[in-house]
Motif scaffolding. Sequence first.
Motif, mmCIF file in Angstrom:
data_model
loop_
_atom_site.group_PDB
_atom_site.id
_atom_site.type_symbol
_atom_site.label_atom_id
_atom_site.label_comp_id
_atom_site.label_asym_id
_atom_site.label_seq_id
_atom_site.Cartn_x
_atom_site.Cartn_y
_atom_site.Cartn_z
ATOM 1 N N SER A 46 -15.846 13.267 1.744
ATOM 2 C CA SER A 46 -16.134 13.202 0.621
ATOM 3 C C SER A 46 -15.669 12.219 -0.390
ATOM 4 O O SER A 46 -15.013 11.115 0.000
ATOM 5 N N ALA A 47 -16.116 12.140 -1.638
ATOM 6 C CA ALA A 47 -16.351 11.081 -2.444
ATOM 7 C C ALA A 47 -14.625 10.982 -3.043
ATOM 8 O O ALA A 47 -13.408 11.630 -3.521
ATOM 9 N N VAL A 48 -13.939 9.800 -2.570
ATOM 10 C CA VAL A 48 -12.169 10.064 -2.821
ATOM 11 C C VAL A 48 -12.560 8.738 -4.778
ATOM 12 O O VAL A 48 -12.916 7.735 -5.484
ATOM 13 N N ALA A 49 -11.677 9.822 -5.948
ATOM 14 C CA ALA A 49 -11.287 9.385 -7.136
ATOM 15 C C ALA A 49 -10.620 8.065 -6.998
ATOM 16 O O ALA A 49 -11.755 8.024 -8.070
ATOM 17 N N ASN A 50 -9.785 7.791 -6.505
ATOM 18 C CA ASN A 50 -9.149 6.495 -7.298
ATOM 19 C C ASN A 50 -8.978 6.299 -5.440
ATOM 20 O O ASN A 50 -8.527 5.987 -4.465
ATOM 21 N N PRO A 51 -10.616 5.111 -5.249
ATOM 22 C CA PRO A 51 -10.241 4.363 -4.142
ATOM 23 C C PRO A 51 -9.098 3.227 -3.667
ATOM 24 O O PRO A 51 -9.002 2.288 -4.914
ATOM 25 N N ALA A 52 -8.512 3.485 -2.025
ATOM 26 C CA ALA A 52 -7.508 2.540 -1.743
ATOM 27 C C ALA A 52 -7.939 1.187 -1.995
ATOM 28 O O ALA A 52 -9.458 1.023 -1.117
ATOM 29 N N THR A 53 -7.877 -0.046 -2.673
ATOM 30 C CA THR A 53 -8.127 -1.368 -1.777
ATOM 31 C C THR A 53 -6.968 -1.656 -2.178
ATOM 32 O O THR A 53 -5.843 -2.134 -1.727
ATOM 33 N N VAL A 54 -7.212 -3.415 -1.417
ATOM 34 C CA VAL A 54 -5.916 -3.993 -0.205
ATOM 35 C C VAL A 54 -5.488 -4.758 -1.360
ATOM 36 O O VAL A 54 -4.367 -5.049 -1.368
ATOM 37 N N ALA A 55 -5.683 -5.384 -2.535
ATOM 38 C CA ALA A 55 -5.653 -5.967 -3.918
ATOM 39 C C ALA A 55 -4.446 -4.707 -4.107
ATOM 40 O O ALA A 55 -3.152 -4.724 -5.215
ATOM 41 N N GLU A 56 -4.784 -3.412 -5.069
ATOM 42 C CA GLU A 56 -3.639 -2.436 -5.260
ATOM 43 C C GLU A 56 -2.688 -1.628 -3.991
ATOM 44 O O GLU A 56 -1.637 -1.148 -4.932
ATOM 45 N N CYS A 57 -2.779 -1.858 -2.432
ATOM 46 C CA CYS A 57 -1.996 -1.279 -1.721
ATOM 47 C C CYS A 57 -1.380 -2.501 -0.956
ATOM 48 O O CYS A 57 -0.090 -1.588 -0.204
ATOM 49 N N LEU A 58 -1.272 -3.429 -1.318
ATOM 50 C CA LEU A 58 -0.783 -4.761 -0.708
ATOM 51 C C LEU A 58 0.878 -4.956 -1.208
ATOM 52 O O LEU A 58 0.648 -5.058 -2.251
ATOM 53 N N ARG A 59 1.443 -4.921 -0.084
ATOM 54 C CA ARG A 59 3.761 -5.535 -0.525
ATOM 55 C C ARG A 59 3.204 -6.176 0.513
ATOM 56 O O ARG A 59 3.281 -6.314 1.703
ATOM 57 N N VAL A 60 3.793 -7.579 -0.046
ATOM 58 C CA VAL A 60 4.559 -8.070 0.581
ATOM 59 C C VAL A 60 6.191 -8.236 1.187
ATOM 60 O O VAL A 60 7.004 -8.152 0.592
ATOM 61 N N GLY A 61 6.001 -9.117 2.609
ATOM 62 C CA GLY A 61 8.094 -8.302 2.758
ATOM 63 C C GLY A 61 8.164 -9.459 3.822
ATOM 64 O O GLY A 61 8.093 -10.866 2.595
ATOM 65 N N ALA A 62 9.129 -9.335 4.100
ATOM 66 C CA ALA A 62 9.678 -10.901 5.106
ATOM 67 C C ALA A 62 8.729 -12.042 5.045
ATOM 68 O O ALA A 62 8.026 -12.161 5.817
ATOM 69 N N GLY A 63 9.290 -12.869 4.623
ATOM 70 C CA GLY A 63 8.929 -14.206 5.060
ATOM 71 C C GLY A 63 7.693 -14.747 4.030
ATOM 72 O O GLY A 63 7.059 -15.416 4.217
ATOM 73 N N PHE A 64 7.208 -13.958 3.379
ATOM 74 C CA PHE A 64 5.975 -14.337 2.267
ATOM 75 C C PHE A 64 6.622 -13.904 1.109
ATOM 76 O O PHE A 64 8.131 -13.066 0.355
ATOM 77 N N SER A 65 6.483 -15.028 -0.137
ATOM 78 C CA SER A 65 6.439 -14.734 -1.570
ATOM 79 C C SER A 65 5.345 -13.757 -2.341
ATOM 80 O O SER A 65 4.793 -13.967 -2.116
ATOM 81 N N GLN A 66 5.766 -13.722 -3.087
ATOM 82 C CA GLN A 66 4.815 -13.249 -4.568
ATOM 83 C C GLN A 66 3.596 -13.835 -4.531
ATOM 84 O O GLN A 66 2.523 -13.104 -4.769
ATOM 85 N N GLY A 67 4.364 -15.039 -4.466
ATOM 86 C CA GLY A 67 2.915 -16.628 -4.750
ATOM 87 C C GLY A 67 1.990 -15.661 -3.566
ATOM 88 O O GLY A 67 0.850 -16.855 -3.778
ATOM 89 N N ASP A 68 2.475 -15.713 -2.208
ATOM 90 C CA ASP A 68 1.587 -15.839 -1.417
ATOM 91 C C ASP A 68 0.498 -13.697 -1.242
ATOM 92 O O ASP A 68 -0.532 -14.577 -0.818
#
Length: 138
Positions: free
Chosen positions: A2-24
């Motif tokens: 079924s269609a999802v009302a608010n589909p997941a996207t990488v831009a919305e769901c991605l967090r950067v962890g150890a070794g990366f900065s918010q700039g990355d």
Amino acid sequence: MSAVANPATVAECLRVGAGFSQGDRNWIAEQFATLDARLAGFHADATELEVSVKDREARGQKVTLECWIAGRQKIVTTSGEEDLHAALNDVRDDLRRRLNDAKTRQEPRHNKHLREVPQPQGEVDESEDPARADAETA
């Protein structure tokens, strides 16, 4: 599915962890953009991605991509590629494969055509033809 009302996207769901900065983050989100089509079947508020790197730009670096989707097991992909760009592509492609495999494992339960099992032509259900059932017992 079924269609999802608010589909997941990488831009919305991605967090950067150890070794990366918010700039990355934006650069990594661009690298992972091809996952959007696969993630679109899940709700954005129930989906999380986290990418991290250990020993960045050193021999033996390890990139890890973790994916949490509500109601499913956590998926963890890793890459030991020495080139960071290649390692990110490696974990992205592995996650896509695992998501596809998980979808394939679940589909038969929800696909009516795969669940229906036709009865062989030679067998007649006695409840459908009571006259035949009486004839066989006589």
